[in-house]
Design a protein around this motif. Structure first.
Motif, PDB file in Angstrom:
ATOM      1  N   UNK A   1      46.198  12.171  34.360  1.00 59.54           N
ATOM      2  CA  UNK A   1      47.343  11.268  34.164  1.00 59.54           C
ATOM      3  C   UNK A   1      47.235  10.029  35.048  1.00 59.54           C
ATOM      4  N   UNK A   2      46.739  10.216  36.270  1.00 60.90           N
ATOM      5  CA  UNK A   2      46.623   9.064  37.156  1.00 60.90           C
ATOM      6  C   UNK A   2      45.491   8.150  36.683  1.00 60.90           C
ATOM      7  N   UNK A   3      44.476   8.769  36.077  1.00 60.41           N
ATOM      8  CA  UNK A   3      43.370   8.002  35.517  1.00 60.41           C
ATOM      9  C   UNK A   3      43.884   7.049  34.437  1.00 60.41           C
ATOM     10  N   UNK A   4      44.751   7.576  33.572  1.00 64.50           N
ATOM     11  CA  UNK A   4      45.298   6.748  32.496  1.00 64.50           C
ATOM     12  C   UNK A   4      46.223   5.676  33.080  1.00 64.50           C
ATOM     13  N   UNK A   5      46.924   6.029  34.165  1.00 68.76           N
ATOM     14  CA  UNK A   5      47.858   5.069  34.769  1.00 68.76           C
ATOM     15  C   UNK A   5      47.132   3.948  35.507  1.00 68.76           C
ATOM     16  N   UNK A   6      45.888   4.213  35.909  1.00 68.17           N
ATOM     17  CA  UNK A   6      45.181   3.280  36.801  1.00 68.17           C
ATOM     18  C   UNK A   6      45.103   1.850  36.257  1.00 68.17           C
ATOM     19  N   UNK A   7      44.620   1.711  35.017  1.00 71.48           N
ATOM     20  CA  UNK A   7      44.508   0.376  34.428  1.00 71.48           C
ATOM     21  C   UNK A   7      45.865  -0.297  34.301  1.00 71.48           C
TER      22      UNK A   7
ATOM     23  N   UNK B   1      51.769   6.185  29.718  1.00 73.33           N
ATOM     24  CA  UNK B   1      50.952   7.353  30.056  1.00 73.33           C
ATOM     25  C   UNK B   1      51.345   8.527  29.163  1.00 73.33           C
TER      26      UNK B   1
ATOM     27  N   UNK C   1      42.146   6.117  28.606  1.00 67.51           N
ATOM     28  CA  UNK C   1      42.630   5.255  29.688  1.00 67.51           C
ATOM     29  C   UNK C   1      42.375   3.781  29.380  1.00 67.51           C
TER      30      UNK C   1
ATOM     31  N   UNK D   1      45.765   0.544  27.854  1.00 66.02           N
ATOM     32  CA  UNK D   1      45.951  -0.865  28.218  1.00 66.02           C
ATOM     33  C   UNK D   1      46.183  -1.739  26.985  1.00 66.02           C
TER      34      UNK D   1
ATOM     35  N   UNK E   1      45.184  -1.650  48.571  1.00 68.43           N
ATOM     36  CA  UNK E   1      44.713  -0.772  47.509  1.00 68.43           C
ATOM     37  C   UNK E   1      43.202  -0.537  47.568  1.00 68.43           C
TER      38      UNK E   1
ATOM     39  N   UNK F   1      38.617  -2.015  34.081  1.00 66.99           N
ATOM     40  CA  UNK F   1      40.006  -1.530  34.103  1.00 66.99           C
ATOM     41  C   UNK F   1      40.904  -2.471  34.879  1.00 66.99           C
TER      42      UNK F   1
ATOM     43  N   UNK G   1      51.803   4.777  40.254  1.00 66.86           N
ATOM     44  CA  UNK G   1      52.298   5.689  39.222  1.00 66.86           C
ATOM     45  C   UNK G   1      53.141   6.803  39.839  1.00 66.86           C
ATOM     46  N   UNK G   2      52.647   7.373  40.923  1.00 72.01           N
ATOM     47  CA  UNK G   2      53.406   8.439  41.572  1.00 72.01           C
ATOM     48  C   UNK G   2      54.465   7.843  42.484  1.00 72.01           C
TER      49      UNK G   2
END
Lengths: 282, 258
Positions: free
Chosen positions: A103-109, A124, A156, A160, B132, B203, B214-215
């Motif tokens: 999930x964080x991978x998908x959120x990264x971009x 996400x 991911x 975007x 970051x 990305x 995100x978190x």
């Protein structure tokens, strides 16, 4: 207006004597699915790197000619701006997943795009649902199989919401079954999302199922650009026949009279079935 | 050696300690390590160790400590011997205390790292204003450990397949063998880092200076309570030292025990 437009693009990597791209002109629009093929080292990956700005911003060298993507000049637009328009999926799934959960991978971009948390969460969730990754959301990338990893990588990028999806040999590191799964996923994306997809793929018989256009490269130049069926017949010395065409040729030598080269197993079945029914009638 | 690091590797579990905010857990870590450094007699340190063991028990992670105890013991023995040989007086007493101090420090850190996900940790760092780039570096250095281990395996397998015996010979020969291993591995990892960098660019990494992670970290009542308790502990430690209560206690102890 075409989404991607290259005019007389030459590129030479810094420190190299020879040009990797020698006058490439190419344009493509929304809704197309371009299959890009050619022998190793022919400049396919270099061409893709021009499209998302890795050339000339990440790889230094001499770039000549015009290159615009989504109306943006590749030369003067930073990669992170182009990244919103062009999503790129690479060969090795492992090296494009950096974080410790799906999930964080998908959120990264999305984080990098500067979106608000609520919007990131929404996208996400939607991406996890569309790609069927809900059960894997807390898994670490290294716990996944190669096929699942590549699926996460594609998800991911798709989160975007790019207009152009570029895939550089997305199945090269996968076993045949996972490769089939990933290409079926690409097939669905191409049909549903209506984006411009450019894919480098060696498994012709799988990619030809959804490719609307074939581009063949050799030694830094485009040697064919057009209808896949014509292209396969025209450039088979360079890219080889897909197994389906080999089978068709064998059947023809045994007396099949239909003159329609099939590119997919489905088409071959149709040709053979038609020949059989005609023989029954006569 | 890998067993030793087991006590620092995060495990997903559902316990009150795991669900605390990482910043609150950091306060615990601060209090515990301050206590380990502030006390220098075996009795206080044993008491501290007991507290840490209870915390690990709450976190259902006692087995990790036990499994890495073997590696830790050898380091403790080393500390004990070094102290015993170099100290002028009160040797047994102080040497035991120093070994216990090492164990309680290691356990304090394990309480933190066993219960905090790398994601939580990097989010906490990011929220606290660390750029970051650095938090990503931290996350990725953990993330790529398994990949590096596999690359190492691949290269050494390839070398063995061509008849190189890595573990053969004396120290000098082994060192030479390891350079055969190191050079291709370095090339391998450089190439990998280039591919990772490409993917990061794709990305949009580095596009926005201030991202919204995100978190979300939420400081709840139990986090405030933990923070308050940790601060109290720190205060008590400071008072014990400032009022010389502790130094009187240790000198009394030194008189009783030779």
């Amino acid at each position: 207006m075409p989404l991607v437009e290259l005019k007389g693009v030459h590129f030479k990597y810094a420190g190299s004597d020879e040009y990797s791209l020698k006058g490439v002109s190419f344009s493509a629009s929304r809704g197309e699915c371009v299959l890009l093929v050619g022998p190793s080292g022919c400049g396919k990956s270099t061409l893709l790197r021009v499209l998302n700005g890795l050339i000339p911003h990440f790889y230094e060298g001499d770039l000549e000619g015009e290159a615009t993507v989504a109306g943006l000049d590749v030369r003067s637009t930073p990669i992170h701006v182009l990244a919103k328009h062009v999503g790129m999926v690479f060969q090795d799934p492992e090296n494009q997943l950096f974080l410790s959960s799906v999930e964080r991978e998908i959120a990264f971009g999305l984080e990098n795009m500067g979106l608000a948390r609520a919007e990131i969460k929404r996208r996400v969730e939607e991406t996890l649902r569309v790609f069927g990754l809900e059960e894997l959301r807390y898994k670490a990338p290294y716990e996944l199989s190669g096929g699942q990893q590549q699926k996460v990588a594609i998800a991911s990028i798709m989160a975007m919401e790019p207009e152009v999806l570029v895939l550089d040999e997305p199945t090269a590191n996968l076993d045949p079954l996972s490769a089939l799964e990933i290409l079926s996923l690409v097939n669905v994306l191409v049909k549903d999302e209506g984006l411009l997809t450019i894919i480098v793929e060696h498994r012709l018989e799988l990619a030809l199922k959804f490719a609307t256009r074939l581009v063949v490269m050799n030694d830094g130049r485009l040697v064919f650009d057009g209808d896949p069926r014509t292209g396969v017949l025209f450039t088979h010395r360079l890219i080889g026949y897909p197994p389906v065409v080999i089978t068709y040729n064998l059947v023809r030598r045994r007396g099949l009279t239909e003159n329609f080269t099939p590119l997919t197993p489905e088409e071959l079945a149709e040709v053979v079935a038609e020949a059989c029914s005609r023989r029954k009638q006569s | 050696m890998s067993r030793v690091f087991d006590i620092f590797r995060f495990r997903q579990k559902k316990t009150p300690l795991h669900s605390l905010d990482p910043r609150a857990k950091f306060a615990i870590l601060l209090a515990l390590s301050a206590a380990s450094l502030a006390f220098s007699d075996p009795f206080s340190l044993s008491l501290l160790l007991l507290v840490e063991v209870i915390l690990l028990k709450i976190a259902k992670s006692l087995s990790e400590l036990i499994s890495s105890l073997r590696g830790l013991t050898s380091i403790m023995i080393l500390i004990f011997i070094l102290n015993y040989l170099t100290l002028p007086s009160g040797r047994l007493y102080t040497s035991i205390a120093m070994s216990l101090r090492f164990l309680s420090l290691a356990t304090a850190f394990s309480v933190f790292f066993l219960t905090t996900t790398p994601d939580e940790l990097s989010t906490a760092l990011e929220v606290s204003g660390v750029p970051r780039e650095y938090t990503m570096m931290f996350t990725m250095s953990l993330r790529f450990v398994p990949s590096l281990a596999r690359d190492l395996q691949t290269v050494s397998d390839a070398l063995r397949a061509r008849g190189l015996e890595l573990e053969r010979g004396g120290l000098r020969e082994r060192l030479r063998n390891y350079t055969y291993l190191l050079v291709p591995l370095l090339v391998y990892e450089l190439r990998r880092s280039l591919m990772v960098a490409e993917a990061l660019e794709a990305r949009g990494f580095g596009a926005v200076r201030k991202v919204e992670p995100f978190y979300e970290l939420r400081f709840r009542a139990k986090d405030y309570l933990t923070l308050a308790l940790s601060c109290c502990a720190l205060l008590i430690i400071a008072l014990l030292h400032l009022t010389k209560v502790y130094s009187v206690f240790t000198s009394e102890l030194a008189r009783i025990i030779p």
